[in-house]
Design a protein around this motif. Sequence first.
Motif, PDB file in Angstrom:
ATOM      1  N   LEU A 117      -1.767   0.693  -8.797  1.00 33.44           N
ATOM      2  CA  LEU A 117      -2.946   1.402  -8.311  1.00 33.44           C
ATOM      3  C   LEU A 117      -2.491   2.803  -7.899  1.00 33.44           C
ATOM      4  O   LEU A 117      -1.920   2.987  -6.825  1.00 33.44           O
TER       5      LEU A 117
ATOM      6  N   VAL B  38      -2.127   6.522  -6.480  1.00 32.74           N
ATOM      7  CA  VAL B  38      -2.652   7.347  -5.395  1.00 32.74           C
ATOM      8  C   VAL B  38      -2.517   8.797  -5.830  1.00 32.74           C
ATOM      9  O   VAL B  38      -1.432   9.228  -6.242  1.00 32.74           O
TER      10      VAL B  38
ATOM     11  N   MET C   4       0.357   0.174  -4.568  1.00 33.37           N
ATOM     12  CA  MET C   4      -0.200   1.520  -4.585  1.00 33.37           C
ATOM     13  C   MET C   4       0.970   2.490  -4.744  1.00 33.37           C
ATOM     14  O   MET C   4       1.879   2.521  -3.918  1.00 33.37           O
TER      15      MET C   4
ATOM     16  N   SER D 104       0.798  -1.232   0.000  1.00 37.33           N
ATOM     17  CA  SER D 104       0.000   0.000   0.000  1.00 37.33           C
ATOM     18  C   SER D 104       0.826   1.275   0.000  1.00 37.33           C
ATOM     19  O   SER D 104       0.260   2.368  -0.022  1.00 37.33           O
TER      20      SER D 104
END
Length: 419
Positions: free
Chosen positions: A120, A122, A90, A59
């Motif tokens: 992904l 951010v 992320m 993440s």
Amino acid sequence: MILIKNARIICASSEHHMKQMDILIRDGIIENIASSIENDNAQVIEQENLHVSIGWFDSSVSFGEPGFEERQTMKNGLQVAATSGFTHIMLNPNNQPNPQDASGINYLKSISSGSPVTVLPVGNFSLSQEGAHLAELYDMHQAGAVSFYDYKHSVENANLLKVGLQYVKPFKGIIQSFPQDAQIAGKGMINEDQAGTELGLKTIPTFAEELRVARDIELARYTGSHLHIPTVTTNAALLLIDKARESGVQITCSVAIHHFTTASDALLDYNTNFKVQPPLRDVEETKKVLDHVKNGLVDMITSDHIPLTIESKDVEFDQADYGSTGLESAFGMANEALGTEQSIELLTGGYAVFQKELPKLEKGSPANLTFFDPSESYVLSKQQLSSTSKNSLFIGRNLKGKVLGTYNNQKLQWNERNS
């Protein structure tokens, strides 16, 4: 077709958990899982002590591109992530320009396509991460931003965070808030403890984190929106988050692997690789955080991977940039500290938190897999790092477990050293 032979499956949600099985993949789909599968047309993957789980999720990952390609290009970063066992990362807004509208998100997705690693993006929470005006949150969400975060910047304007939480609630957006009160932290660089006193550097008290987390909990409570607190480092902050969750507040958190495996006494020789943000805490605090990770207070663990050039680190301590690489050491350090099953659970916790479908290790599901050997122990050396930047605080540490490869997006990454 790919045939994985005699792999021990580590996946608590699978009926095959802890069993030795063969897995046949055709066109990106798990076609069969059985005790023995034969197929003369398949590429065979076979390795002593081969283990497999669903693909790991990190993440908090930073690369350099765009803007700081000398730190790490997207190509090198994705290769490092794949060889480190991560199929989903992320990507933090820690480049230039930072993504703060749909075009920025679309650009990151375009330059990261064609990899076994799903990126992904951010997006910025505020314009230019200055904390004055909201970035284009809805447009970025529509373009594929998984979260919004002024990376490593405290959101000092409580009303802006309140408005942001209210704004993203209808489309279930997730805002991250860095857990540090900037005014309390001041110009501090390391934790306020015995090591900080001996080093003679400006320090940050732990309550700079607790104060900010306490405020943010109340904003999440008031708005009823999902708030994520990344890289929490203190016992008190984790207890506050746990109590808030029990009372119904929608709040999640992560802990960086170095914050439960490395204490501030590592700084005593002024090695700038140990200069991270938030700072390393003292031995007692670090042990408490490790206990909370083991006891389930944490939703996920992260590498908090931050590549930096030699020029950013090979300077006096107070001039050095914050950050350590972490992708390549993530599994070995987590596995050593937590054991294999809990490491896998925490390395895949991001799917649920950030609203991505949890991969399934069962017949008929898309193959999203990580291959590893949890038993091999070794000492991490700089030469073993394939990241462009070598600023790892884990160099010289004992690691347990090696990643063998990944499979995702119909692409196999099998690490050469294990061929």
